[in-house]
Each structure stands twice: as structure tokens, then as C-alpha cells.
Write a protein that holds these residues in place. Structure first.
Motif, PDB file in Angstrom:
ATOM      1  N   GLY A   1     -23.345  48.117  15.232  1.00 54.06           N
ATOM      2  CA  GLY A   1     -22.006  47.614  14.930  1.00 54.06           C
ATOM      3  C   GLY A   1     -20.942  48.670  15.165  1.00 54.06           C
ATOM      4  N   ALA A   2     -21.210  49.898  14.710  1.00 50.41           N
ATOM      5  CA  ALA A   2     -20.246  50.986  14.916  1.00 50.41           C
ATOM      6  C   ALA A   2     -20.068  51.272  16.407  1.00 50.41           C
ATOM      7  N   HIS A   3     -21.176  51.249  17.137  1.00 53.23           N
ATOM      8  CA  HIS A   3     -21.111  51.503  18.582  1.00 53.23           C
ATOM      9  C   HIS A   3     -20.286  50.431  19.285  1.00 53.23           C
ATOM     10  N   MET A   4     -20.563  49.162  18.991  1.00 50.41           N
ATOM     11  CA  MET A   4     -19.845  48.075  19.650  1.00 50.41           C
ATOM     12  C   MET A   4     -18.366  48.094  19.301  1.00 50.41           C
TER      13      MET A   4
ATOM     14  N   ALA B   1     -13.004  48.925  21.194  1.00 45.48           N
ATOM     15  CA  ALA B   1     -11.665  49.465  20.939  1.00 45.48           C
ATOM     16  C   ALA B   1     -11.227  50.417  22.046  1.00 45.48           C
ATOM     17  N   SER B   2     -12.125  51.287  22.496  1.00 50.90           N
ATOM     18  CA  SER B   2     -11.744  52.225  23.561  1.00 50.90           C
ATOM     19  C   SER B   2     -11.462  51.469  24.857  1.00 50.90           C
ATOM     20  N   GLY B   3     -12.247  50.418  25.133  1.00 49.54           N
ATOM     21  CA  GLY B   3     -12.006  49.616  26.331  1.00 49.54           C
ATOM     22  C   GLY B   3     -10.681  48.882  26.268  1.00 49.54           C
ATOM     23  N   LEU B   4     -10.342  48.356  25.099  1.00 53.30           N
ATOM     24  CA  LEU B   4      -9.049  47.689  24.925  1.00 53.30           C
ATOM     25  C   LEU B   4      -7.903  48.686  25.082  1.00 53.30           C
TER      26      LEU B   4
ATOM     27  N   THR C   1      -8.582  37.960  17.025  1.00 49.65           N
ATOM     28  CA  THR C   1      -9.413  38.764  16.140  1.00 49.65           C
ATOM     29  C   THR C   1     -10.846  38.771  16.640  1.00 49.65           C
ATOM     30  N   VAL C   2     -11.411  39.972  16.767  1.00 49.99           N
ATOM     31  CA  VAL C   2     -12.815  40.141  17.136  1.00 49.99           C
ATOM     32  C   VAL C   2     -13.576  40.594  15.897  1.00 49.99           C
ATOM     33  N   VAL C   3     -14.644  39.882  15.553  1.00 53.85           N
ATOM     34  CA  VAL C   3     -15.472  40.265  14.410  1.00 53.85           C
ATOM     35  C   VAL C   3     -16.755  40.906  14.927  1.00 53.85           C
ATOM     36  N   VAL C   4     -17.007  42.134  14.491  1.00 52.15           N
ATOM     37  CA  VAL C   4     -18.212  42.874  14.869  1.00 52.15           C
ATOM     38  C   VAL C   4     -19.048  43.085  13.607  1.00 52.15           C
ATOM     39  N   GLU C   5     -20.119  42.373  13.483  1.00 54.07           N
ATOM     40  CA  GLU C   5     -21.000  42.402  12.304  1.00 54.07           C
ATOM     41  C   GLU C   5     -20.263  41.952  11.035  1.00 54.07           C
ATOM     42  N   ALA C   6     -20.780  40.919  10.420  1.00 52.17           N
ATOM     43  CA  ALA C   6     -20.202  40.403   9.177  1.00 52.17           C
ATOM     44  C   ALA C   6     -21.249  39.545   8.493  1.00 52.17           C
ATOM     45  N   ALA C   7     -21.507  39.841   7.231  1.00 51.28           N
ATOM     46  CA  ALA C   7     -22.406  38.997   6.446  1.00 51.28           C
ATOM     47  C   ALA C   7     -21.663  37.714   6.063  1.00 51.28           C
TER      48      ALA C   7
END
Length: 386
Positions: free
Chosen positions: A136-139, A144-147, A235-241
Motif C-alpha cells: 500500500g505504501a509503495h503504490m 503520487a510521484s507519477g501524478l 479520489t484514489v483509495v489505496v488499501e482500506a478496510a
């Protein structure tokens, strides 16, 4: 706000109300819409007449808070901390926040040099789990860096986990990022992100609804998310319970008509269960910044076509591929047998076999033909790609 001029009554009233009315309070927003900030502040300070929509007990509490508020002092403290107050109607006010209706912020405290309105015009929220995995941290960081490299502003909440990774990814790319806090922007929270939030304030913007020195509460984190959703194009969600606060941001974005995206994870991961639930609804699956920009960007900002590698046999003419496919995996076949399985004539089969021989796909063995090692490897790669 112009520091060389005395603040006007409307500004002072909104600064006072930012300390009295809780973020997202729709009753307070309705008062502002119907009576204006100056009149609402006057009634709260005077204690009467009571405004509709609240009990007597709650009205008394609001009046007590108003009596303790010191808007001039808040503005001085903000100025000393390099913070400004932006209100609806100001040049810097992002008009998209008006989509929140009566839940619109009374105003925003902004720390940092860039103009919030301009930055918000081309921004994307990247949010997700606090206790995220390395994946999740990697993605979040890569997205973010790509954006940022594509000229987009990355907006997040400054929290641990995905938020922090998104901010760091944008900063590492030399890009722009905005942290929307659930407390006063002069006091970084969480404390462990003091250095990160300070760096964001130096290179980007730190934004919040609460006046200097105010502290966060669980409810303030939840209502803060509506600002993140309204401020951005998507909004992009990266990992969420299933109970993640980032899903609140995503659902607010959906209600506001913003794009909602999710980064998938393992089907067995509880931290991706909330994202997968979004993806089963109206959210769009994304895997990199190009796919995000294709969705939220302008016409023509398309992601590249996703294709597997081009294999040598893909470059053959259809008739030659048909003859090649007619040869057995083991052993040899006569031209008549090849012609029958390729549904062509023997003469055409022989011509194609000699063509394939020159390309290294087949070899002659007496009266028959068989596949070379190169052809067998190419066939295996084709099967693996299917």
C-alpha cells in the motif's frame, strides 16, 4: 487577507464562527446562507434571538464558545505562524467547495505560499489505510510521484500510512502536495509527522477549517474528509478496510459527482476489502498515475494501451501462422498432413514451410517437416500469455 489593513466585519465574523461552529455543521451553514456571517456572529455574541434548528442547550453552548472567541487574536497568531484565512468570495477560495452546500467550510486556514484555488483546479486525492502494508505504501508513493510528474497536485490528510506515503511521493518528485488537517494548521498532527507537515508547508500547502491551536477529535477527522473530496477532481483509495475513514472520502466524492478510483490488492487482504467493495460499485480500478489522469484529466490525456510483449510468431502472416500451428509438437509431418490440418493445398503448405524454414521455425527431415526448438519456445510463450 491584507495584513496592512484592519480586518473587515465579515472576516472577523467568519474567523469567530470558525471557532464556534463545528466543521460540517449544516445548521450553522444554513444560518450563514440565510443571515450572513455578521448577523450570525452578532446573535451568538448577544445570545438572542436564538437561531432555528438547535436546542436551547446547544444554543447556550454555542453562545458560550462565541463569548470566549477572540478573532483579532486568532488572526494575529495566524499571521505570526505564516497562516492566512481564506473565506468564500475571496480570490483564493476554491469554488468547488461550494458543492458542499450548507456543509461548506466557514473558511479555510491556509499555511504555505501557493494559491489554493489554482492548485485545487488540477488536483487528485490519494487516501487509504493508516496501518497500510508495504504494498500500500509503495503504490501510494508511486501513484503520487507519477501524478506530480504529470503536473497534478496530490491532496491527502497528512496521516500515517497511505497519506504520508502519498505526500512523500509527490515531494520526492519535486511536485505539489496539499495536506488537509483536522486541527489547527499551526500544530502538526500526528506529532510523528511534524517534519513531513513542516516540509509540506514549505513546498506546498497545509489547509484546515479549525483556527490556530485547535486540536483534532475523531469526529473532526471524519468531517475533514468531505473537504478532501470536494477540493479535488477525484479520489484514489489505496488499501482500506471495511470501516476505513478513507471510504468516507470516497463516498463523499461519489455524492459530489467526483471520480472515485481504487487500487486493488490481494483478495485475501482485509486491508483491501473496502477498496474491493468500492470497485464492485461505481469506483474505477486504476493501477498507475496514467490511468488516474486518463479519468480525471482533460480530453486527450490518455493512458498507453496495455499489451503484452510482441512475440516473433505474432509478426507472421495469417497463412504462415496457420501452417505453423498445423505441425505437431513432437515428431514430423508430411506436407499433405500439414495441408490437411491447415485447411490449405499441399503446394501452399510447401511454400509456407520453406518460408518458415528460412525464418528458423521449421526444419526438413526426409519427407517430413518438424518444429525447431525456437518454434517450440515461441509456442510455449504464446500459451503462457493466453
Amino acid at each position: 487577507m491584507n495584513a496592512t489593513r484592519a480586518p473587515d466585519r465579515e472576516l472577523l465574523a467568519r474567523v469567530l464562527l470558525s471557532r464556534v461552529i463545528e466543521p460540517g455543521d449544516e445548521a450553522g451553514g444554513r444560518w450563514l446562507r440565510e443571515f450572513g456571517a455578521v448577523e450570525v456572529a452578532r446573535r451568538l455574541l448577544k445570545g438572542s434571538p436564538r437561531l432555528a434548528g438547535v436546542s436551547g442547550k446547544r444554543w447556550a453552548g454555542l453562545c458560550a464558545r462565541a463569548a470566549r472567541a477572540e478573532p483579532e487574536r486568532d488572526l494575529v497568531a495566524a499571521g505570526e505562524a505564516g497562516v492566512r484565512f481564506v473565506r468564500p468570495g475571496d480570490t483564493e477560495w476554491p469554488a468547488q467547495l461550494d458543492d458542499l452546500g450548507d456543509a461548506r467550510p466557514t473558511g479555510l486556514w491556509v499555511r504555505g505560499r501557493p494559491g489554493l484555488r489554482i492548485w485545487a483546479l488540477r488536483s487528485v486525492a490519494v487516501v487509504g489505510a493508516r496501518a497500510c502494508t508495504r504494498y500500500g505504501a509503495h503504490m501510494a508513493g508511486v501513484l503520487a510521484s507519477g501524478l506530480a510528474e504529470r503536473g497534478w497536485v496530490v491532496v491527502s490528510g497528512g496521516a500515517y500510512g497511505v497519506d504520508g506515503a502519498a505526500h512523500r511521493g509527490a515531494l520526492a518528485a519535486g511536485g505539489a502536495t496539499v495536506a488537509v488537517l483536522a486541527c489547527g494548521v499551526d500544530r502538526p498532527y500526528p506529532r510523528g509527522h511534524t517534519e513531513l507537515i513542516t516540509r509540506i508547508a514549505q513546498q506546498g500547502l497545509v489547509v484546515g477549517e479549525l483556527p490556530p491551536g485547535d486540536h483534532p477529535t475523531p469526529s473532526r477527522f471524519i468531517v475533514r474528509n468531505r473537504v478532501i473530496a470536494a477540493l479535488t477532481r477525484g479520489t484514489v483509495v489505496v488499501e482500506a478496510a471495511h470501516r476505513s475513514g478513507s471510504l468516507v472520502t470516497a463516498r463523499a466524492a461519489q455524492r459530489l459527482g467526483r471520480h472515485t478510483m481504487g487500487v486493488p490488492g490481494p483478495a485475501t487482504s482485509a486491508l483491501s476489502a473496502g477498496v474491493h467493495e468500492l470497485l464492485r460499485g461505481e469506483a474505477v480500478l486504476v493501477g498507475d498515475a496514467a490511468e488516474v489522469v486518463e479519468l480525471v484529466g482533460d480530453m486527450g490525456e490518455l493512458a498507453p494501451d496495455r499489451r503484452g510483449p510482441v512475440l516473433p510468431r505474432d509478426l507472421l502472416e495469417p497463412d504462415a501462422r496457420q501452417v505453423l500451428a498445423a505441425l505437431p509438437a513432437r515428431g514430423a509431418a508430411t506436407p499433405d498432413e500439414v495441408a490437411r490440418d491447415a485447411r490449405t493445398t499441399a503446394d501452399d503448405a510447401i511454400a509456407k514451410l520453406y518460408e518458415l524454414q528460412s525464418l528458423g521455425y521449421v526444419e526438413r527431415h526426409g519427407e517430413g517437416w518438424k518444429l525447431t526448438r525456437q518454434a517450440l519456445i515461441s509456442a510455449r510463450e504464446g500459451r503462457e500469455r493466453c
